[in-house]
Motif scaffolding. Structure first.
Motif, PDB file in Angstrom:
ATOM      1  N   SER A   1      -2.266 -86.446  -0.144  1.00 12.82           N
ATOM      2  CA  SER A   1      -2.284 -85.401  -1.186  1.00 12.82           C
ATOM      3  C   SER A   1      -2.500 -83.996  -0.627  1.00 12.82           C
ATOM      4  CB  SER A   1      -3.347 -85.720  -2.235  1.00 12.82           C
ATOM      5  OG  SER A   1      -4.551 -86.061  -1.608  1.00 12.82           O
ATOM      6  N   GLY A   2      -2.687 -83.879   0.686  1.00  7.43           N
ATOM      7  CA  GLY A   2      -2.954 -82.565   1.273  1.00  7.43           C
ATOM      8  C   GLY A   2      -4.403 -82.171   1.073  1.00  7.43           C
ATOM      9  N   LEU A   3      -4.736 -80.957   1.503  1.00 11.34           N
ATOM     10  CA  LEU A   3      -6.107 -80.470   1.341  1.00 11.34           C
ATOM     11  C   LEU A   3      -6.279 -79.897  -0.058  1.00 11.34           C
ATOM     12  CD1 LEU A   3      -6.696 -78.642   4.753  1.00 11.34           C
ATOM     13  CD2 LEU A   3      -7.941 -80.646   3.886  1.00 11.34           C
ATOM     14  N   LEU A   4      -7.298 -80.387  -0.753  1.00 11.45           N
ATOM     15  CA  LEU A   4      -7.603 -79.919  -2.112  1.00 11.45           C
ATOM     16  C   LEU A   4      -8.992 -79.297  -2.111  1.00 11.45           C
ATOM     17  CD1 LEU A   4      -6.355 -83.076  -4.076  1.00 11.45           C
ATOM     18  CD2 LEU A   4      -5.141 -80.911  -3.694  1.00 11.45           C
ATOM     19  N   PRO A   5      -9.256 -78.378  -3.028  1.00 13.88           N
ATOM     20  CA  PRO A   5     -10.576 -77.731  -3.052  1.00 13.88           C
ATOM     21  C   PRO A   5     -11.720 -78.701  -3.377  1.00 13.88           C
ATOM     22  CG  PRO A   5      -8.970 -76.457  -4.318  1.00 13.88           C
ATOM     23  CD  PRO A   5      -8.319 -77.762  -3.974  1.00 13.88           C
ATOM     24  N   MET A   6     -11.402 -79.832  -3.971  1.00  5.52           N
ATOM     25  CA  MET A   6     -12.396 -80.838  -4.363  1.00  5.52           C
ATOM     26  C   MET A   6     -13.479 -80.180  -5.215  1.00  5.52           C
ATOM     27  SD  MET A   6     -10.804 -83.331  -3.091  1.00  5.52           S
ATOM     28  CE  MET A   6     -11.880 -84.759  -3.264  1.00  5.52           C
ATOM     29  N   GLY A   7     -14.747 -80.231  -4.810  1.00  2.00           N
ATOM     30  CA  GLY A   7     -15.805 -79.693  -5.670  1.00  2.00           C
ATOM     31  C   GLY A   7     -15.942 -78.178  -5.631  1.00  2.00           C
ATOM     32  N   ARG A   8     -15.164 -77.513  -4.800  1.00  7.16           N
ATOM     33  CA  ARG A   8     -15.318 -76.046  -4.696  1.00  7.16           C
ATOM     34  C   ARG A   8     -14.091 -75.359  -5.285  1.00  7.16           C
ATOM     35  NH1 ARG A   8     -19.877 -75.396  -0.733  1.00  7.16           N
ATOM     36  NH2 ARG A   8     -19.853 -77.252   0.550  1.00  7.16           N
ATOM     37  N   GLN A   9     -14.096 -74.027  -5.227  1.00  6.86           N
ATOM     38  CA  GLN A   9     -12.976 -73.286  -5.834  1.00  6.86           C
ATOM     39  C   GLN A   9     -11.781 -73.175  -4.901  1.00  6.86           C
ATOM     40  OE1 GLN A   9     -14.562 -69.534  -7.064  1.00  6.86           O
ATOM     41  NE2 GLN A   9     -15.822 -70.455  -8.655  1.00  6.86           N
ATOM     42  N   TYR A  10     -12.053 -73.263  -3.600  1.00  7.42           N
ATOM     43  CA  TYR A  10     -10.998 -73.087  -2.612  1.00  7.42           C
ATOM     44  C   TYR A  10     -11.148 -74.142  -1.519  1.00  7.42           C
ATOM     45  CZ  TYR A  10     -10.732 -68.333  -4.587  1.00  7.42           C
ATOM     46  OH  TYR A  10     -10.612 -67.260  -5.434  1.00  7.42           O
TER      47      TYR A  10
END
Ligand code: HQG
Length: 182
Positions: free
Chosen positions: A114-123
């Motif tokens: 899925s690539g790099l996602l911000p997860m629990g943060r905004q960026y």
């Protein structure tokens, strides 16, 4: 009483990145609050901090290691790391050719799909050098995985990058095509 500066730094991170409202603080759209209001909130937070002063915040900022906070014109903000719902406006910038991201083997299995996602943060958080990415990964695992991010290519393809501090870059989601395991 001597103030535990590491504990103070953690609490400042919590207030400026995650839970400003629980400290009675309101961040502006770039994440700033007045230093006076932060000091006031911290004084009430712990009895040991009743006498806290701006100079204690300056001592936290002078600690060796990561530059987490920016203090300017009587205001303070976290450079990165926000998780609050209101998205902090950051300055968009052209990234260097390559940036680095340190992660865990388990997360890597997701990231390669899925690539790099911000997860629990905004960026998404990226490091300017491999060594820093290694340290980021070591917070979570003894088997760090280092990803090289073709940042400039991703930027040219429309992924936004933003300035964090002098070694941390922020970005929107980065598709797997721009990631190589090192
Ligand atoms: C992972 C610290 C599954 C990502 C550090 C990371 C940094 C995915 C975790 C700063 C994923 C998020 C930020 C996906 C990414 N599926 N997992 N698609 N995409 N992940 O803490 O980069 O000490 O939010 O690899 O030094 O670890 O707090 O991000 O493992 O600079 O100042 O999801 O926080 O600085 O974790 O760290 P985080 P991060 P401070």
């Amino acid at each position: 009483m001597e103030i535990d500066l590491v504990q103070l730094s953690r609490t400042i991170a919590y207030a400026l990145r995650h839970q400003p409202a629980s400290f009675g603080l309101t961040l502006d759209e770039e994440g700033w609050v007045s230093v006076d209001s932060l000091v006031g909130a911290l004084c009430q937070h712990r009895s040991a901090w009743k006498q806290l002063q701006i100079s204690d915040i300056e001592k936290v900022m002078a600690l060796p290691g990561k530059r987490r906070y920016e203090l300017r014109d009587g205001r303070i903000r976290a450079y990165y790391g926000h998780s609050i719902q209101q998205r902090m406006l950051r300055e968009a910038a052209t990234p260097p050719t390559y940036l680095f991201h340190g992660t865990t083997p388990a997360a890597y299995e997701q990231i390669r799909q899925s690539g790099l996602l911000p997860m629990g943060r905004q960026y998404v958080h990226l490091s300017e050098d491999r060594e820093t990415a290694l340290q980021v990964a070591r917070r979570r695992t003894s088997q760090p995985i280092i990803l090289v991010v073709a940042a400039l290519h991703a930027h040219q393809a429309g992924v936004q990058f933003y300035l964090g501090n002098d070694s941390v870059w922020l970005a929107d989601a980065i598709p797997p095509d721009y990631l190589t395991r090192q």
